[in-house]
Structures are given as structure tokens and as C-alpha cells.
Design a protein around this motif. Structure first.
Motif, short mmCIF file in Angstrom:
data_model
loop_
_atom_site.label_atom_id
_atom_site.label_comp_id
_atom_site.label_asym_id
_atom_site.label_seq_id
_atom_site.Cartn_x
_atom_site.Cartn_y
_atom_site.Cartn_z
N LYS A 97 0.83 -1.21 0.00
CA LYS A 97 0.00 0.00 0.00
C LYS A 97 0.87 1.26 0.00
O LYS A 97 0.71 2.15 0.84
CB LYS A 97 -0.96 0.00 1.18
N GLN A 98 1.79 1.31 -0.97
CA GLN A 98 2.65 2.47 -1.10
C GLN A 98 3.05 2.69 -2.55
O GLN A 98 2.98 1.79 -3.36
CB GLN A 98 3.89 2.34 -0.22
N VAL A 99 3.46 3.92 -2.84
CA VAL A 99 3.87 4.32 -4.17
C VAL A 99 5.38 4.53 -4.16
O VAL A 99 5.95 5.02 -3.19
CB VAL A 99 3.17 5.64 -4.58
N SER A 100 6.02 4.17 -5.26
CA SER A 100 7.45 4.38 -5.42
C SER A 100 7.69 5.30 -6.61
O SER A 100 7.20 5.04 -7.71
CB SER A 100 8.15 3.03 -5.64
N LEU A 101 8.42 6.38 -6.37
CA LEU A 101 8.79 7.32 -7.42
C LEU A 101 10.31 7.32 -7.57
O LEU A 101 11.03 7.38 -6.56
CB LEU A 101 8.35 8.75 -7.07
N ALA A 102 10.81 7.26 -8.78
CA ALA A 102 12.25 7.29 -9.01
C ALA A 102 12.74 8.73 -8.88
O ALA A 102 12.16 9.65 -9.45
CB ALA A 102 12.58 6.73 -10.39
N GLU A 108 26.78 17.12 -2.34
CA GLU A 108 27.66 18.30 -2.29
C GLU A 108 28.87 18.18 -3.21
O GLU A 108 29.32 19.16 -3.77
CB GLU A 108 28.22 18.47 -0.87
N ASP A 109 29.39 16.96 -3.34
CA ASP A 109 30.60 16.77 -4.13
C ASP A 109 30.33 16.69 -5.64
O ASP A 109 31.23 16.43 -6.43
CB ASP A 109 31.37 15.53 -3.67
N GLY A 110 29.08 16.93 -6.05
CA GLY A 110 28.74 16.91 -7.46
C GLY A 110 28.24 15.57 -7.96
O GLY A 110 27.75 15.46 -9.07
N GLY A 111 28.36 14.54 -7.12
CA GLY A 111 27.89 13.22 -7.51
C GLY A 111 26.38 13.12 -7.39
O GLY A 111 25.70 14.02 -6.87
N SER A 112 25.85 12.03 -7.90
CA SER A 112 24.41 11.78 -7.80
C SER A 112 24.17 10.28 -7.83
O SER A 112 25.04 9.52 -8.27
CB SER A 112 23.66 12.47 -8.94
N SER A 113 23.02 9.87 -7.35
CA SER A 113 22.65 8.46 -7.41
C SER A 113 21.14 8.35 -7.48
O SER A 113 20.42 9.22 -6.98
CB SER A 113 23.19 7.70 -6.19
N GLU A 114 20.69 7.28 -8.12
CA GLU A 114 19.25 7.05 -8.22
C GLU A 114 18.75 6.42 -6.93
O GLU A 114 19.46 5.65 -6.29
CB GLU A 114 18.94 6.15 -9.40
N ALA A 115 17.53 6.77 -6.57
CA ALA A 115 16.91 6.22 -5.37
C ALA A 115 15.40 6.17 -5.59
O ALA A 115 14.89 6.64 -6.62
CB ALA A 115 17.24 7.10 -4.15
N ALA A 116 14.71 5.60 -4.64
CA ALA A 116 13.25 5.52 -4.70
C ALA A 116 12.66 6.35 -3.58
O ALA A 116 13.09 6.25 -2.43
CB ALA A 116 12.79 4.08 -4.59
N LEU A 117 11.69 7.19 -3.91
CA LEU A 117 10.93 7.93 -2.92
C LEU A 117 9.67 7.10 -2.67
O LEU A 117 8.89 6.87 -3.59
CB LEU A 117 10.57 9.32 -3.44
N ILE A 118 9.50 6.65 -1.44
CA ILE A 118 8.37 5.80 -1.08
C ILE A 118 7.33 6.66 -0.36
O ILE A 118 7.65 7.34 0.61
CB ILE A 118 8.81 4.64 -0.16
#
Length: 146
Positions: A97-102, A108-118
Motif C-alpha cells: 500500500k505504497q507508491v514508489s517514485l524514481a 555536495e561533491d557533485g555526484g548523484s545516485s538514483e533512489a526511490a521515494l516511497i
């Protein structure tokens, strides 16, 4: 983020089930557990005319030493600055019973990573209400005159 290899992968040279020791490099931000988690920048490596790691507070100040095996040093991850939505469909998990958004998390160091917002249904309702108010208050809403 740091661009370092992932030691848990066999292709990186470590055996499965073992964690490679943390080996700080010059300029790395580390927390020293022997100094109550004090954070410092690595300014000297063992073996470069020194028998220990030398650390200095990020803003400058008195240096201190840490053991050459880095046993008291832990990496300090870059801080998150913000997250942006990725252009993908939301996924609803009926069982949970939850939604997942990418999302793409930026550091801060300019990097990034994909994650899920639940989000729970309640979270979705709050987000809808808040964004609806923001859209209604701004001129850039489609169909509105500037």
C-alpha cells in the motif's frame, strides 16, 4: 560519489562475504572514532615520510595522527543537497500500500545516485494538496495569463 571501486564485488578483487578495509586517500574526509568521531581531512598518508595518517580539521587547525592501519577512521559521505524526479512512471505496490517514485539524489561533491521515494496514500494526499496550492498561487500555471 567518490568514484571508488566497490570492494564487495568479486570483479573488484575481494572475496564474497568480506569487506575490504577502508584505505583513505589524500583529501578524503574521515571521522576518527578514537577522537569521538572528530572529522578531518587526510593531509598525509602513512609511508610518505610518516608512520601514521595525519588529519586536519576541514576549516584548518591543529593536525592529529591516526593509526597507519586506518582502524579508527571511517568515511564521511558527501551530504545530500537535493533530489529531483526522474521521468519514469510511479509504481503502486498493492501489497505494501505504497507508491514508489524514481528520484535522482544530488550530493555536495557533485555526484548523484538514483533512489526511490516511497510514499504512503497519506503522503500522496499531502503532496497533492501542497503542490495543488503552490500551482494555484503561481502565474505559470498552464492556461493562466502572465
Amino acid at each position: 560519489m567518490s568514484g571508488r571501486p566497490t570492494p564487495h564485488l568479486p570483479s573488484q578483487g575481494a572475496e564474497l562475504g568480506t569487506a575490504a578495509p577502508f584505505c583513505p586517500q589524500l583529501g578524503d574526509l574521515v571521522a576518527d572514532t578514537a577522537k569521538d568521531g572528530r572529522v578531518g581531512v587526510v593531509v598525509t598518508l602513512p609511508g610518505e615520510g610518516a608512520a601514521t595518517y595525519h588529519l586536519r580539521p576541514p576549516g584548518g587547525g591543529a593536525e592529529w595522527s591516526a593509526p597507519a592501519d586506518a582502524s579508527t577512521l571511517k568515511p564521511v559521505p558527501a551530504k545530500v543537497t537535493h533530489a529531483t524526479l526522474l521521468v519514469t512512471d510511479a509504481v503502486y505496490d498493492r501489497r505494501a500500500k505504497q507508491v514508489s517514485l524514481a528520484v535522482l539524489v544530488h550530493y555536495e561533491d557533485g555526484g548523484s545516485s538514483e533512489a526511490a521515494l516511497i510514499l504512503t496514500p497519506s503522503d500522496m494526499e499531502q503532496l497533492h494538496a501542497r503542490t495543488g496550492r503552490i500551482l494555484a498561487d503561481h502565474e505559470w500555471l498552464p492556461g493562466r495569463a502572465p
